[in-house]
Design a protein around this motif. Structure first.
Motif, mmCIF file in Angstrom:
data_model
loop_
_atom_site.group_PDB
_atom_site.id
_atom_site.type_symbol
_atom_site.label_atom_id
_atom_site.label_comp_id
_atom_site.label_asym_id
_atom_site.label_seq_id
_atom_site.Cartn_x
_atom_site.Cartn_y
_atom_site.Cartn_z
ATOM 1 N N TYR B 97 37.887 33.251 34.228
ATOM 2 C CA TYR B 97 38.296 34.518 34.858
ATOM 3 C C TYR B 97 38.331 34.418 36.389
ATOM 4 O O TYR B 97 39.288 34.867 37.017
ATOM 5 N N ALA B 98 37.285 33.837 36.977
ATOM 6 C CA ALA B 98 37.226 33.766 38.442
ATOM 7 C C ALA B 98 38.363 32.898 38.981
ATOM 8 O O ALA B 98 38.928 33.186 40.034
ATOM 9 N N MET B 100 41.288 32.493 37.552
ATOM 10 C CA MET B 100 42.585 33.171 37.368
ATOM 11 C C MET B 100 42.870 34.127 38.525
ATOM 12 O O MET B 100 44.018 34.326 38.887
ATOM 13 N N GLY B 101 41.810 34.728 39.067
ATOM 14 C CA GLY B 101 41.979 35.714 40.129
ATOM 15 C C GLY B 101 42.191 37.109 39.551
ATOM 16 O O GLY B 101 42.526 37.249 38.364
#
Lengths: 270, 250
Positions: B97-98, B100-101
């Motif tokens: 998740y981090a 991907m932004g």
């Protein structure tokens, strides 16, 4: 039923208000139950009630003051204290009892006294106005847009806050955002739906969803469906039996939950 | 490389660990042990950046300008709430998740990386299973995969074999060892299981008297140190090149 349908025009804003509150609170209940912050939501609801009591006394806009108090409450609850002698539960409990007492003390000196306490607890769904409905639609739309856009962040901080933080997600910020959306939902419905009903909508629908579904998406769908069906059924029952609306909706939600339990039992066995 | 310079750690003004001056070298397999309540979790939280030092500085060296530290964190599997209705693949994807932004959804590449990592940790074919229905060992593997899909250079594990049987312990430790080699990772491991630490880590650190003593396993893990730290007599024996630690019953 015929009688009810004839009076539907008179109830349309009340029903719209209930459906909107059921929709947004049932959606948010999934995060509340999964994050195990049920008591935070109970305390925030009470803080919101205290805000409305102050607005009564000071002659200010109840929704605005309730919103301010709620945001202040959620901002404080989202702080993770390192002090080990006092648990988070104690802080939440203190906030709950103090704001409950404050709300009662504040309205007890008002001319309407006990009726205002009743309104705080059970709401006054018949007092819903078109302006309130439009305001609710606007705020609820914002809540759903925020949740749609930042679903990843909200689920990460709900499931595993420390993992989210170490992986580079701004976990504190997203947790605060989650709490603020919960606070906004509580504030907009407090005057009409009341403390009891909002607290119930923030807990029971998610319990139904989690008992049946194995995927987040399905939990949200079940929770919102159960919330709306209970709101409509409870409202009709309160009209039919001439009973207070909020307790009727709470009873309907509880009945559906009770019916879910055997379903869950057979589902697991199969 | 992670460098502790005169670090003091504690909660609410109460110091738990003092005068920490050490380095964790890139590519090391670093173990942290100590008696209950000694401060293992406190030290781990400080390395993870979840706890700010009261004094001193913890610095991550060799990070290129503008780049973030790449840490994969594997919590104890019991700490991940089982009421969460999530399938294994989605749990693993959460580790990206981090990367991907914000405002981005997982893309095909993210799914491929997650599926590949599930294969690497021995969870092939389990992507659609519910996380809460997995065994303890499978949950641990899933959480390791979640930490690994973020493409970390440092993997930090908190009690990775807690509550597992001997077979499960060995399987998880062998997996961590393989990942350490295959991905040239720095591994930092907290465990109370001395037998596991003795046979897997390169550098061992023991928390004693509010500070840290560290060095190569053979120099740290001796009967004298164990008696001092744990207040119990232990015997360290070698069976076919494998160290076994037995506590003597009085």
């Amino acid at each position: 039923m015929n009688d009810f349908l004839i009076n539907l025009e008179f109830f349309k804003y009340s029903i719209a208000c209930l459906v909107l509150m059921a929709l947004v609170c049932s959606f948010l209940s999934v995060y509340i139950v999964l994050k195990r912050i049920v008591f935070v939501s109970v305390a925030v609801t009470q803080i919101s009630a205290a805000g409305i009591a102050i607005a009564f006394i000071a002659g200010l806009n109840p929704t605005l003051i309730s919103l301010l108090f709620t945001f202040l409450g959620v901002a404080i609850f989202s702080i993770r204290f390192t002090e080990r002698r006092l648990s988070n539960e104690s802080r939440i409990g203190i906030a709950f009892v103090v704001s409950s007492a404050a709300a009662i003390l504040l309205v007890s000196k008002s001319a309407r006294g006990i009726h205002e306490i009743d309104d705080l607890l059970y709401g006054n769904i018949l007092a819903a106005t078109p302006f309130q409905i439009y305001l609710m639609i606007g705020i609820i739309a914002c809540i759903f847009i925020v949740h749609f856009l930042f679903y990843k962040e909200f689920t990460a901080v709900t499931l595993d806050f420390e993992m989210a933080r170490t992986s580079g997600i701004k976990a504190r910020f997203w947790e605060l955002m989650l709490y603020l959306t919960i606070g906004a939902a509580i504030s907009i419905g407090m005057r009409t739906s009341g403390n009891l009903l909002i607290t119930t909508f923030l807990i029971i629908p998610a319990a139904n969803g989690l008992l049946i579904a194995n995927r987040m998406k399905n939990v949200f769908i079940i929770a919102m469906t159960v919330g709306i069906i209970s709101a409509l059924t409870g409202f009709y029952l309160s009209y039919y039996f001439d009973l207070p609306t909020s307790p009727c909706i709470v009873a309907t939600l509880f009945l559906i939950l009770c019916l879910t339990l055997p379903f869950r039992f057979f589902y697991r066995k199969s | 490389m992670i460098k502790f310079s005169n670090v003091q750690l504690g909660y609410g003004g109460r110091p738990v660990l003092n005068a920490l001056n050490f380095e964790i070298q890139k590519g090391d397999f670093f173990g942290i042990v100590g008696p209950n309540g000694a401060g293992k979790t406190t030290l781990l939280k400080a390395i993870l950046g979840l706890l700010k030092p009261v004094k001193g500085e913890i610095s991550f060296l060799n990070i290129k300008r503008g780049h973030k530290k790449r840490i994969g964190y594997v919590p104890q599997h019991a700490s991940v709430d089982e009421i969460f209705p999530i399938k294994v693949l989605d749990m693993v994807l959460m580790g990206r998740y981090a990367k991907m932004g914000i405002l981005k959804r997982p893309k095909k590449r993210d799914y491929t990386i997650a599926e590949e990592m599930l294969k690497n940790v021995g969870m092939e074919g389990m992507a659609e299973q519910n996380y809460r229905e997995l065994s303890g060992g499978q949950k641990q593997r899933t959480l390791i995969a979640r930490a690994m899909v973020g493409e970390p250079d440092t993997l930090i594990l908190d009690e990775p074999v807690e509550g597992m049987d001997i077979q499960g312990e060995i399987a998880i430790m062998e997996l961590i060892k393989n990942l350490h080699t295959e991905f040239t990772l720095t591994v930092i491991l907290v465990s109370h299981d001395l037998n596991i630490m003795a046979n897997y880590v390169k550098t061992l650190s023991i928390i004693h008297n509010n500070t840290l003593k560290l060095g190569p396993v053979d120099s740290i893990l001796n009967e004298e140190t164990m008696a001092k730290v744990y207040g119990a007599e232990v015997k360290i024996i070698n069976i076919s090149g494998q160290k076994v630690i037995i506590s003597k019953i009085k």
